[in-house]
Design a protein around this motif. Structure first.
Motif, PDB file in Angstrom:
ATOM      1  N   TYR A  98      -7.063  -5.236  10.991  1.00  0.00           N
ATOM      2  CA  TYR A  98      -5.839  -5.327  10.211  1.00  0.00           C
ATOM      3  C   TYR A  98      -6.191  -5.588   8.753  1.00  0.00           C
ATOM      4  CZ  TYR A  98      -3.559  -5.627  14.740  1.00  0.00           C
ATOM      5  OH  TYR A  98      -3.128  -5.353  16.019  1.00  0.00           O
ATOM      6  N   ALA A  99      -5.644  -4.763   7.869  1.00  0.00           N
ATOM      7  CA  ALA A  99      -6.016  -4.826   6.466  1.00  0.00           C
ATOM      8  C   ALA A  99      -5.812  -6.217   5.880  1.00  0.00           C
ATOM      9  CB  ALA A  99      -5.208  -3.791   5.670  1.00  0.00           C
ATOM     10  N   GLU A 100      -4.668  -6.824   6.147  1.00  0.00           N
ATOM     11  CA  GLU A 100      -4.404  -8.117   5.524  1.00  0.00           C
ATOM     12  C   GLU A 100      -5.377  -9.180   6.029  1.00  0.00           C
ATOM     13  OE1 GLU A 100      -0.926 -10.898   3.845  1.00  0.00           O
ATOM     14  OE2 GLU A 100      -0.362  -9.530   5.472  1.00  0.00           O
ATOM     15  N   LEU A 151      -0.424  -9.170   0.722  1.00  0.00           N
ATOM     16  CA  LEU A 151      -0.512  -7.765   0.352  1.00  0.00           C
ATOM     17  C   LEU A 151       0.505  -7.409  -0.731  1.00  0.00           C
ATOM     18  CD1 LEU A 151      -0.870  -5.958   3.815  1.00  0.00           C
ATOM     19  CD2 LEU A 151      -2.685  -6.555   2.191  1.00  0.00           C
ATOM     20  N   ARG A 219      -6.907   2.533   4.995  1.00  0.00           N
ATOM     21  CA  ARG A 219      -5.742   3.054   5.723  1.00  0.00           C
ATOM     22  C   ARG A 219      -4.446   2.451   5.168  1.00  0.00           C
ATOM     23  NH1 ARG A 219      -6.303   3.638  12.199  1.00  0.00           N
ATOM     24  NH2 ARG A 219      -7.814   5.358  12.278  1.00  0.00           N
ATOM     25  N   SER A 220      -4.466   1.159   4.919  1.00  0.00           N
ATOM     26  CA  SER A 220      -3.285   0.507   4.372  1.00  0.00           C
ATOM     27  C   SER A 220      -2.961   1.040   2.988  1.00  0.00           C
ATOM     28  CB  SER A 220      -3.515  -1.010   4.326  1.00  0.00           C
ATOM     29  OG  SER A 220      -2.393  -1.685   3.800  1.00  0.00           O
ATOM     30  N   TRP A 221      -3.984   1.290   2.195  1.00  0.00           N
ATOM     31  CA  TRP A 221      -3.754   1.873   0.861  1.00  0.00           C
ATOM     32  C   TRP A 221      -3.257   3.312   0.961  1.00  0.00           C
ATOM     33  CZ3 TRP A 221      -8.841  -0.071  -1.902  1.00  0.00           C
ATOM     34  CH2 TRP A 221      -8.731  -1.444  -2.137  1.00  0.00           C
ATOM     35  N   ASP A 223      -1.223   4.321   3.216  1.00  0.00           N
ATOM     36  CA  ASP A 223       0.194   4.177   3.549  1.00  0.00           C
ATOM     37  C   ASP A 223       1.010   3.672   2.364  1.00  0.00           C
ATOM     38  OD1 ASP A 223      -0.450   4.951   6.127  1.00  0.00           O
ATOM     39  OD2 ASP A 223      -0.566   2.899   6.887  1.00  0.00           O
ATOM     40  N   ARG A 224       0.458   2.759   1.593  1.00  0.00           N
ATOM     41  CA  ARG A 224       1.237   2.118   0.525  1.00  0.00           C
ATOM     42  C   ARG A 224       1.095   2.788  -0.834  1.00  0.00           C
ATOM     43  NH1 ARG A 224      -0.713  -3.375  -0.134  1.00  0.00           N
ATOM     44  NH2 ARG A 224      -2.543  -2.813   1.125  1.00  0.00           N
TER      45      ARG A 224
END
Length: 293
Positions: A98-100, A151, A219-221, A223-224
């Motif tokens: 999980y990114a966070e 985040l 991956r989180s970047w 998406d965001r």
């Protein structure tokens, strides 16, 4: 690492990739790792340096064969791929992290080491007392403190992420950029953020041994902020950004993530504080790059 079916062996008998719906230039299948040949090829790499338009021409490989394009710098002191010390078996699966949680761990490790006397920063040499010209720890990470700030919020996309990636790739093939000899490569991966893990890239290894944990952040970047992994050198990661932050406050929140992800960007970069880094290297910037000592 959990992987998709690898279409690359098909290219051994079909170098042009016609059976996969591709029209590839002359290239080679790469299976070399730091631990000996891999069971299957890790990537396909073009024999000749990339030109403008080459990256975009291979973007359909994503849909046709599950192969994602990326530029690999094989010039200057980067050396050939057999000198990159690829370790695909050491990479876990990005989706297992999980990114966070990853970023919070890095942030708090840095804070703990920084605030403790006579200790080392993660992945850096021993930290000395700051000179009068250097920022103190509080100044370095302001407006934040030792506790992970969380985040950053997603920003509205200003461009198509794949189109922005192609624009950056074209610019990196021009002479005078920081890439000396970019070659186009194709990597079997679920998404662009997974490319470093798929090939077992080790540019970050002095900071984090499992590159998949960093790919979880990528991956989180994706998406965001609409990032794409556009280029890799032996120790540098270059991203295109379709939705960069557009205010200083947004940029500082993203810069905090960058600091956790790669503290060398600030502690060994051009800007001595998180605020300055946010203003110059994050705010409205369509390219993010990271280098680990």
């Amino acid at each position: 690492m959990a992987t998709l079916p690898n279409p690359l062996p098909t290219l051994a008998a079909d170098p042009s990739g016609k059976s996969l719906g591709l029209e590839l230039p002359a290239g080679s299948l790469i299976d070399v790792t730091a631990e000996g040949p891999a069971d299957e090829p890790l990537l396909w790499c073009a024999d000749e340096p990339a030109k403008a338009g080459d990256y975009d021409a291979l973007q359909p490989a994503r849909r046709a064969a599950g192969l994602l394009p990326v530029l690999l710098d094989l010039g200057g002191d980067q050396g050939p791929l057999d000198e990159w010390h690829l370790l695909p078996d050491e990479a876990s699966y990005p989706g297992d992290h999980y990114a966070e949680e990853v970023l919070e761990e890095f942030w708090e490790e840095y804070a703990a080491d920084e605030l403790a006397p006579d200790t080392d920063q993660p992945g850096t040499d021993s930290f000395a007392e700051p000179s009068p010209e250097q920022a103190t720890y509080d100044e370095l990470i302001a407006p934040y403190g030792p506790e992970w700030p969380g985040l950053a919020h997603a920003t509205e996309s200003a461009a198509d992420p794949d189109a922005r990636a192609a624009e950056l790739a074209d610019s990196l093939t021009e002479s005078g950029t920081w890439l000396k000899e970019p070659h186009l490569a194709l990597v079997p991966a679920r998404r662009s953020a997974d490319i470093p893990a798929a090939i077992g890239w080790t540019g970050q290894i002095n900071y984090e041994g499992d590159v998949a944990r960093l790919c979880a952040v990528l991956r989180s970047w994706e998406d965001r902020f609409g990032i794409r992994v556009v280029a890799l050198t032996a120790d540098q990661l270059v991203l295109s950004v379709a939705a960069p932050p557009t205010t200083q406050e947004e940029a500082e929140a993203v810069a905090a993530e960058h600091f956790a992800f790669c503290s060398d960007n600030i502690t060994q970069g051009r800007h001595e504080t998180l605020r300055a880094y946010a203003r110059h290297d994050v705010l409205n910037q369509q390219v993010w790059s990271f280098w680990w000592d």
